[in-house]
Design a protein around this motif. Structure first.
Motif, short mmCIF file in Angstrom:
data_model
loop_
_atom_site.label_atom_id
_atom_site.label_comp_id
_atom_site.label_asym_id
_atom_site.label_seq_id
_atom_site.Cartn_x
_atom_site.Cartn_y
_atom_site.Cartn_z
N PRO A 501 0.85 -1.21 0.00
CA PRO A 501 0.00 0.00 0.00
C PRO A 501 0.87 1.25 0.00
O PRO A 501 2.02 1.24 0.48
CB PRO A 501 -0.80 -0.12 1.30
N ARG A 502 0.29 2.36 -0.50
CA ARG A 502 1.03 3.62 -0.58
C ARG A 502 0.12 4.78 -0.15
O ARG A 502 -1.08 4.76 -0.43
CB ARG A 502 1.52 3.87 -2.02
N PRO A 503 0.68 5.77 0.49
CA PRO A 503 -0.12 6.96 0.81
C PRO A 503 -0.56 7.65 -0.47
O PRO A 503 0.16 7.61 -1.49
CB PRO A 503 0.83 7.84 1.62
N ILE A 504 -1.71 8.26 -0.44
CA ILE A 504 -2.19 9.03 -1.59
C ILE A 504 -1.79 10.48 -1.36
O ILE A 504 -2.30 11.15 -0.45
CB ILE A 504 -3.70 8.89 -1.76
N ILE A 505 -0.86 10.96 -2.17
CA ILE A 505 -0.32 12.31 -1.98
C ILE A 505 -1.29 13.36 -2.51
O ILE A 505 -1.53 14.38 -1.88
CB ILE A 505 1.05 12.46 -2.68
N LYS A 506 -1.85 13.09 -3.67
CA LYS A 506 -2.72 14.07 -4.30
C LYS A 506 -4.05 13.41 -4.66
O LYS A 506 -4.21 12.84 -5.74
CB LYS A 506 -2.06 14.65 -5.55
N ALA A 507 -4.99 13.46 -3.73
CA ALA A 507 -6.30 12.85 -3.96
C ALA A 507 -7.22 13.84 -4.67
O ALA A 507 -7.04 15.06 -4.57
CB ALA A 507 -6.92 12.43 -2.63
N PRO A 508 -8.20 13.34 -5.40
CA PRO A 508 -9.16 14.25 -6.04
C PRO A 508 -10.00 14.97 -4.99
O PRO A 508 -10.24 14.45 -3.91
CB PRO A 508 -10.02 13.30 -6.88
N HIS A 509 -10.42 16.18 -5.32
CA HIS A 509 -11.29 16.94 -4.41
C HIS A 509 -12.73 16.49 -4.65
O HIS A 509 -13.50 17.14 -5.37
CB HIS A 509 -11.12 18.43 -4.64
N ILE A 510 -13.08 15.36 -4.06
CA ILE A 510 -14.40 14.78 -4.28
C ILE A 510 -15.50 15.72 -3.81
O ILE A 510 -16.60 15.74 -4.35
CB ILE A 510 -14.50 13.42 -3.56
N SER A 511 -15.19 16.54 -2.82
CA SER A 511 -16.18 17.49 -2.29
C SER A 511 -16.52 18.58 -3.30
O SER A 511 -17.52 19.29 -3.14
CB SER A 511 -15.65 18.14 -1.01
N GLY A 512 -15.68 18.74 -4.33
CA GLY A 512 -15.90 19.83 -5.29
C GLY A 512 -15.31 21.14 -4.83
O GLY A 512 -15.51 22.18 -5.46
N SER A 513 -14.58 21.11 -3.72
CA SER A 513 -14.00 22.34 -3.17
C SER A 513 -12.57 22.07 -2.74
O SER A 513 -12.28 21.06 -2.09
CB SER A 513 -14.82 22.83 -1.98
N GLU A 514 -11.68 22.99 -3.07
CA GLU A 514 -10.28 22.86 -2.65
C GLU A 514 -10.11 23.24 -1.18
O GLU A 514 -9.03 23.08 -0.61
CB GLU A 514 -9.39 23.73 -3.53
N LYS A 515 -11.16 23.78 -0.57
CA LYS A 515 -11.09 24.17 0.83
C LYS A 515 -11.05 22.96 1.75
O LYS A 515 -10.69 23.06 2.91
CB LYS A 515 -12.30 25.04 1.20
#
Length: 729
Positions: A501-515
Motif C-alpha cells: 500500500p502507498r499513501p495518496i499524496i494528491k487525492a481528487p477533491h471529491i467534495s468539489g472544493s479545494e477548501k
C-alpha cells in the motif's frame, strides 16, 4: 457517635440513590450526535454581488470507454488511436517528459488487485484498496447492485434476532456478529448521511410478561451499541403505541417497545461506493463478464479473461481480452461457487443460497417515520414492516432456493407475508393482494453450515478462503458489515500477494472544493470508516431549499434528489429539462406518482455508467422496486432519454424494451402485461384493468353521494353472501 451515624447513613443512602438515578437519566437522555444533523462540511454556493450563483464544480470519473481501455492496457493492449498518436508524435520528433513516461508505464503494469463482482462487498473492496494507494480494477457481469445488494430489507442493523439467539444459545459467533454490525452501522451512517438515516422500530407487545423480556433485550442492544448508538429504546403504553402506529390491531395490544436502527437506499449506496472508488483511481466497469481465469506457469491465478456485454447488446461480436493482476478477489455473492469452479472444477460449494421475498405496499400502510418488527410470526420467523421511499416494505421470508439471476417471488411467499400483516394490523384495514405494488426475491449468500438443515439457523458471518492457485474468495456477510468485510479482504490480499500500500499524496477533491482536503487521512492504511462517499460532503438536511430557490424544482423532487445524490443533486437538477410552466420550473417527472425526473436518467448515463433501461429504473432510480406498473409506464421515456445519450439504434431500443419487460416480471409485473408493446403503453392500454384490478376501486362511477356500484344491493342484504342465502331472506 451513634446519633451522627443515624444522621449520616440515611444521607449517604439518599445521595447514592440520587446519583444512581441521575446517572441512569443522563445515560438515557444525554445529548447525542445524530448522523446527518450536522451542517454540510462544504457549505452550499453563495450568490455573488450581481446575483449570479457559482455552482459546485465536482471532479468527473473516466467514461466507460476509457475505463475499458485501461483494463486492456494492463495486458499490453493499446487502442488504435493511441498507437497512431504515438507514431505521429515520433515522426514529428516529439518526446515525452519523464512524468508522462512513468504514467504510461504504470498504466501498462498489471493491477495489484482484480475484483470480480460489483455488489456491496466488491465495490467496498475496490474503494478500500484504492484509498490505500493500490492499483485496482473491479468488473461486474451485470450492473452494480444488480443482485442481492439491491434486494435487501433496506436496514442497516446489528440484528435483534441474532442477539436473542446469541443469548439463548450462548453462541459467541452470533454475539460477535451483532457487536461488529453495530459498530459498522455508525460508520455507515457517518460516511453516507444522505443515503441512510436512523429509524425507530416498534415491537408490539401482546402479553404483560413480554414487556420486561423485550425491554431487557432492547436495553442490551443499546448497551452493545454504546457510544455508537443513538436514542435509547423506550416503552409505549397502549394509547401511545396506537398514536404512533394507528394501523395496529388494538384488541390484543398491551403496549410496545421502540428501539432504533438504521435504514438506507441500498442500490444507490452501492453505486456511490463504485463511483467513489472510480474517483480515487479504481477502474470500475459494469456489464463485463468474466469468462475464465488466467494462470501463470506455476498454476497461480494472475488475471481473468473477460468480454464486454454491451457490445453484444449493440449487435456486435464481443471480443475477449485479458486483464492482468497480481491477485484476484472473488466477491460475487450468490455466484461465488461459479467463479471458484472456474479455478477448480472439483471444489466443494461453500454458499447455501436462501430466498428472501419482500413486497411493497402503498405508504398508507405504515407511518412515515416508524417501522415495525413482528418477532413471532406463525412459523417463528421475523418480519419487518418499514416505511421506504414513500411506500411500505414488508418482508422477509427465508427458504432454501436455487440460484438464478432474476428470481421471481412466489405467490405462496407473497400470500404468507400478507397473512402475517393481517395478524397485527387493525381488522378494518383490508390487506389486499391487489395492493402489492411490487414484489421481488433476493438471494442471500449464506455461508453453508454442514451441520444445519434449516437455513434460518445459518449465521450470516462472512468467510474468507484462498484456493491452492491463490484465488481469494470472500463470501457470506450482510449489507451492514460490507466495509469490515472489504477491510479484511484487502488485509488478506496484501499479505497473500505481497503488494505494498502507498499513501495518496494528491487525492481528487471529491467534495468539489479545494477548501477541504479529502486526502488527509489516506496514509496507506484502511481509512474507509471515515472516507465520505460521493455526495456526502455538501449534504445537509436543508440543502433541498437551495435547490428549490435556484432551480425551481418541486419540494418533493428537491428532497428526493438531496436524499439520493447528496451534493450531486446540483448536477442532477441542472441536467433536468425546463417544464415551460410557471412552477415547477425544471424537472419533468418520468412517472407522475413518484419524484423521479428526467435529469436523473441523464446523470445516470453520464456519471454513473448506466447502460440499460433496467440500470436506471431499478438501481439509479428505484421505480421498478417501488411500483412495477409505474416502471412499465415510464419505460418509453427512459428508453428515449437513454437513446439520445447513448445513440441507440432501433434494434437496441427494441431489445431494451423486451429485456426490461422480462426484468419487471421479477418485480411483480402481472403476467397479463408481459406481452405488452410500446405502442400499447403510449396509447394508454397499459392502464387497461383485468377483472381483479377492476374490483379494487370504484373506477368509473360518476360523482355521487352513493357510488352506483355500491347501491346495487337491496337494503338489508349482505353483498358478500349469495342472494339465496337464508341471511338475505
Amino acid at each position: 457517635m451513634a446519633s451522627g451515624s443515624r444522621f449520616f447513613r440515611p444521607l449517604l443512602y439518599t445521595t447514592a440513590l440520587a446519583a444512581a438515578g441521575g446517572g441512569a437519566l443522563y445515560i438515557s437522555y444525554r445529548p447525542r450526535h445524530i448522523p446527518g444533523s450536522d451542517p454540510a462540511l462544504v457549505p452550499p454556493p453563495k450568490y455573488g454581488e450581481e446575483g449570479h450563483l457559482d455552482p459546485p464544480r465536482f471532479p468527473l470519473v473516466k467514461n466507460r470507454e476509457e475505463q475499458i481501455a485501461d483494463l486492456k492496457r494492463s495486458s499490453g493492449i493499446r487502442s488504435a488511436l493511441e498507437k497512431t498518436k504515438g507514431v505521429l508524435d515520433s515522426l514529428a520528433g516529439k518526446t515525452e517528459d519523464s512524468t508522462e513516461t512513468k504514467a504510461k508505464k504504470d498504466d501498462d503494469e498489471p493491477y495489484d488487485l482484480l475484483v470480480i463482482g460489483g455488489g456491496a462487498t466488491g465495490s467496498g473492496i475496490a474503494l478500500d484498496a484504492a484509498t490505500r494507494g493500490l492499483k485496482v480494477a473491479m468488473v461486474e457481469r451485470d450492473d452494480f447492485a444488480s443482485g442481492t445488494s439491491s434486494k435487501s430489507t433496506k436496514l442497516v442493523h446489528g440484528g435483534v434476532r441474532y442477539l436473542e439467539k446469541a443469548v439463548w444459545e450462548l453462541d459467541y459467533n452470533q454475539y460477535k456478529l451483532v457487536k461488529e454490525a453495530l459498530r459498522e452501522r455508525k460508520y455507515f451512517l457517518d460516511t453516507a448521511p444522505h443515503l441512510s438515516m436512523w429509524l425507530p422500530i416498534m415491537i408490539p407487545i401482546q402479553k404483560w410478561w413480554q414487556a420486561p423480556y423485550f425491554w431487557a433485550g432492547t436495553k442490551f442492544y443499546d448497551f452493545l451499541a454504546g457510544s455508537e448508538g443513538i436514542e435509547s429504546s423506550y416503552f409505549l403504553t397502549k394509547s401511545r403505541a396506537m398514536d404512533a402506529f394507528p394501523m395496529l390491531r388494538k384488541d390484543n395490544l398491551f403496549g410496545a417497545l421502540v428501539y432504533y436502527d438504521g435504514a438506507h437506499n441500498d442500490s444507490r449506496m452501492n453505486v456511490s461506493l463504485a463511483m467513489t472508488a472510480a474517483l480515487y483511481g479504481s477502474t470500475v466497469v459494469n456489464h463485463i463478464e468474466v469468462t475464465g481465469l488466467e494462470k501463470d506457469k506455476d498454476g497461480k491465478v494472475c488475471g481473468a479473461r473477460v468480454k464486454d456485454l454491451v457490445e453484444e447488446r449493440d449487435g456486435k461480436k464481443a471480443a475477449e481480452f485479458s486483464i492482468r493482476a497480481k491477485g484476484v478477489i472473488n466477491a460475487t455473492g450468490p455466484f461465488t461457487d461459479s467463479i471458484r469452479k472456474m479455478d477448480d472444477q472439483q471444489v466443494n460449494e461453500i454458499v447455501a443460497p436462501s430466498s428472501g421475498v419482500h413486497v411493497i405496499l402503498p405508504g398508507y400502510y405504515s407511518p412515515t417515520k416508524m417501522g415495525l418488527i413482528d418477532p413471532s410470526t406463525s412459523d417463528g420467523r421475523v418480519i419487518f414492516f418499514l416505511p421506504w421511499q414513500g411506500n411500505t416494505i414488508a418482508g422477509t421470508t427465508d427458504a432454501p432456493t436455487n440460484i438464478s439471476q432474476n428470481p421471481i417471488a412466489g405467490e405462496e411467499e407473497i400470500n404468507w407475508i400478507l397473512s402475517e400483516i393481517r395478524g397485527y394490523l387493525a381488522p378494518d384495514i383490508n390487506v389486499r393482494r391487489g395492493d402489492v405494488l411490487a414484489a421481488w426475491s433476493g438471494i442471500r449468500p449464506l455461508v453453508k453450515d454442514p451441520k444445519s438443515k434449516n437455513t434460518e439457523s445459518l449465521v450470516r458471518n462472512h468467510l474468507i478462503t484462498v484456493s491452492d492457485s491463490g484465488l481469494l474468495t470472500i463470501a457470506g456477510g450482510k449489507w451492514t458489515t460490507y466495509r469490515q468485510m472489504a477491510e479484511e479482504s484487502v488485509d488478506e490480499a496484501i499479505k497473500l500477494y505481497n503488494i505494498q500500500p502507498r499513501p495518496i499524496i494528491k487525492a481528487p477533491h471529491i467534495s468539489g472544493s479545494e477548501k477541504m482536503d479529502d486526502s488527509a487521512p489516506l496514509d496507506g492504511t484502511c481509512q474507509t470508516h471515515q472516507v465520505r462517499l460521493i455526495g456526502a460532503h455538501g449534504f445537509s438536511k436543508t440543502l433541498f431549499i437551495n435547490l428549490i430557490q435556484h432551480f425551481g424544482v418541486e419540494s418533493i423532487v428537491a428532497k428526493h434528489l438531496c436524499e439520493s445524490y447528496g451534493d450531486r443533486a446540483w448536477t442532477v437538477a441542472a441536467l433536468s429539462s425546463p417544464t415551460e410552466q410557471r412552477y415547477p420550473v425544471r424537472g419533468i417527472k418520468i412517472s407522475q406518482l413518484y419524484p423521479f425526473v428526467d435529469g436523473e436518467v441523464r446523470y445516470a448515463v453520464r456519471h454513473e455508467y448506466a447502460q440499460t433501461a433496467v440500470d436506471v429504473l431499478a438501481r439509479r432510480t428505484r421505480l421498478a422496486f417501488l411500483n412495477a406498473q409505474a416502471a412499465l409506464e415510464a419505460l418509453p421515456k427512459v428508453i428515449d432519454l437513454m437513446a439520445d445519450e447513448l445513440k441507440w439504434d432501433k434494434k437496441r431500443r427494441e431489445r431494451e424494451w423486451k429485456d426490461t419487460i422480462q426484468f419487471l416480471a421479477s418485480m411483480g409485473l402481472p403476467k397479463s402485461k408481459l406481452n405488452i408493446t410500446r405502442r400499447d403503453v403510449e396509447t394508454g392500454k397499459a392502464g387497461v384493468f383485468d377483472e381483479h384490478e377492476r374490483k379494487l376501486y370504484s373506477r368509473h362511477d360518476a360523482p355521487a353521494d352513493m357510488m352506483e356500484s355500491d347501491s346495487k344491493f337491496i337494503s338489508g342484504e349482505k353483498p358478500v353472501l349469495g342472494k339465496e342465502s337464508p341471511v338475505n331472506k
